[in-house]
Design a protein around this motif. Structure first.
Motif, PDB file in Angstrom:
ATOM      1  N   ARG A  53     -87.468  17.539 -90.442  1.00  0.00           N
ATOM      2  CA  ARG A  53     -86.296  17.599 -89.027  1.00  0.00           C
ATOM      3  C   ARG A  53     -87.302  17.748 -87.694  1.00  0.00           C
ATOM      4  N   TYR A  54     -88.324  18.456 -87.912  1.00  0.00           N
ATOM      5  CA  TYR A  54     -88.891  18.936 -86.693  1.00  0.00           C
ATOM      6  C   TYR A  54     -90.366  18.559 -86.619  1.00  0.00           C
TER       7      TYR A  54
ATOM      8  N   ARG B 235     -87.724  15.909 -83.466  1.00  0.00           N
ATOM      9  CA  ARG B 235     -87.291  17.177 -82.756  1.00  0.00           C
ATOM     10  C   ARG B 235     -86.156  16.494 -82.018  1.00  0.00           C
TER      11      ARG B 235
ATOM     12  N   SER C 160     -84.319  14.253 -82.033  1.00  0.00           N
ATOM     13  CA  SER C 160     -83.097  13.739 -82.702  1.00  0.00           C
ATOM     14  C   SER C 160     -82.144  15.002 -83.297  1.00  0.00           C
ATOM     15  N   ASN C 161     -82.881  16.414 -83.689  1.00  0.00           N
ATOM     16  CA  ASN C 161     -82.426  17.293 -84.236  1.00  0.00           C
ATOM     17  C   ASN C 161     -82.406  18.718 -83.387  1.00  0.00           C
TER      18      ASN C 161
ATOM     19  N   GLN D 181     -79.946  19.985 -81.612  1.00  0.00           N
ATOM     20  CA  GLN D 181     -78.941  20.689 -81.941  1.00  0.00           C
ATOM     21  C   GLN D 181     -78.977  21.761 -82.892  1.00  0.00           C
ATOM     22  N   SER D 182     -79.971  21.709 -83.967  1.00  0.00           N
ATOM     23  CA  SER D 182     -80.373  22.602 -85.023  1.00  0.00           C
ATOM     24  C   SER D 182     -81.555  23.137 -84.679  1.00  0.00           C
TER      25      SER D 182
END
Length: 401
Positions: free
Chosen positions: A283-284, A290, A292-293, A295-296
């Motif tokens: 995810r990162y 990063r 795209s993600n 928010q988390s």
């Protein structure tokens, strides 16, 4: 050194406010003689754009800080070229000039015989720079406009500000007139290129630089993002549209900017935070992931950074070569050791206003103190000196010392 690169170049400055004067100040800083033509009563509009003002010891003479920011190194000559004697004086000054800079509405100087067509007959080698809001041609040519208008019209404000649905959401202008300033910089480049071309061809030319063009060009990667994807950029607050994490974060005693520009930097950042596993998490692991993600990822980063002071994180980031930066107030800026080392604050002396603090032109890094620019001029301060070289029998008509 560049401080005398334009020695022997004569510039007639008919510009006012910021974009034109920013250009001519660059030319003055590079060694050109810049003769600023001002109305004998009003002068440049920005002479009245105060407070704050710098005043003489007796409080009788004032100069606005705004005017001082963009008019150092120039000679002020008070001429009203709306009458024929004044226009004749300007034409005489132009006869042996290299550059003329003006920012009047398109076509408005022709009634005084100060347009390019008329002046190029007098001086075919003249580089004539016209700065306008919308350009010399087109459906809006001749319409006036200020920097703020073009920050909105050119698109900059559409993606600057807090995102929709968050506190303080809405379009936001920049804290300085960035379109004016960049127009002045583009204009400087154009003038220098035109001078180089003139050396080859023997003839000058008219340059058409406008704030709308510059505002559109300033969109840079945001414009490219739109043109490639078809998606209109939205306001993202302090977050970067193409890099992550690349935004402002809070720590225990304030804020700082984290500027992660590649995956290697992100890996070192994760190690500093005690979570090296984030850099291999799918995810990162890459910048695209990063983005795209965030928010988390953002809450994870925020929770850790908020525990320690800025000094703590600064030491850790510096040791790991992680890009970061403080958010300084201007008093902190001018007392910063690197700013002082670069000698960005320069002090020039005016015989009536005393010592004036100015910001050194970044083009002149390493310039010795003895090569500092002269102080911004009082209205008409150099009228008698400059016009003493005029041969016209009307050399004092239309002017006021």
């Amino acid at each position: 050194m560049l401080y005398d690169a334009l020695r022997g170049v004569k510039v007639i400055d008919l510009s006012r406010i910021l974009a034109g004067p920013w250009c001519t100040q660059n030319l003055a800083d590079l060694g050109a003689q810049v003769i600023k033509i001002e109305h004998p009563e009003r002068g440049d509009d920005t002479r009245g754009w105060g407070p704050p003002n710098q005043s003489s010891a007796d409080g009788q003479i004032h100069m606005s800080a705004y005017f001082m920011a963009c008019n150092r190194g120039k000679q002020s000559v008070a001429i009203d070229f709306a009458n024929w004697q004044g226009a004749k004086l300007v034409r005489e000054l132009v006869a042996d000039a290299d550059i003329l800079v003006e920012n009047y509405k398109s076509g408005s100087l022709s009634k005084y015989g100060l347009d390019y067509a008329a002046l190029s007959e007098i001086n075919p080698r003249l580089v004539y720079l016209s700065i306008t809001g919308f350009g010399q041609t087109g459906p809006l040519a001749g319409r006036p406009g200020y920097d703020y208008v073009f920050q909105g019209m050119g698109g900059l404000m559409s993606y600057t500000g807090q995102p929709a649905g968050t506190p303080g959401a809405g379009p936001l202008r920049t804290g300085v007139a960035v379109v004016d300033l960049m127009t002045g910089m583009y204009a400087t480049s154009a003038v220098l290129a035109a001078l180089h071309q003139r050396d080859r061809t023997g003839r000058g030319m008219q340059l058409d630089i406008c704030l709308l063009d510059v505002a559109v060009a300033l969109n840079a990667n945001q414009a490219a993002n739109y043109l490639v994807s078809g998606h209109v950029p939205q306001r993202t607050g302090n977050a970067h549209p193409n890099c992550a994490p690349y935004e402002v974060f809070a720590c225990a005693d304030g804020y700082f900017i984290l500027a992660i520009g590649n995956d290697g930097q992100f890996g070192r950042f994760c190690t500093v935070l005690g979570h090296p596993e984030w850099s291999s998490d799918e995810r990162y692991a890459t910048n695209s992931a990063r983005l795209s993600n965030m928010q988390s990822l953002r809450p994870l980063i925020t929770g850790i950074l908020a525990v320690e002071s800025r000094r703590h994180w600064a030491d850790m980031f510096d040791a790991a070569d992680v890009p970061w930066g403080p958010i300084h107030t201007l008093d902190e800026v001018f007392t910063h050791p690197q700013v002082q080392h670069r000698q960005l604050l320069q002090i020039v002396h005016h015989p009536l206003l005393g010592d004036i603090k100015l910001v050194r032109n970044p083009l002149l890094a390493g310039t010795p103190p003895e090569a500092l620019a002269t102080a911004p001029p009082l209205l008409g301060e150099h009228t008698a000196e400059v016009l003493a070289g005029c041969h016209s029998s009307t050399a004092t008509q239309g002017a006021r010392p």
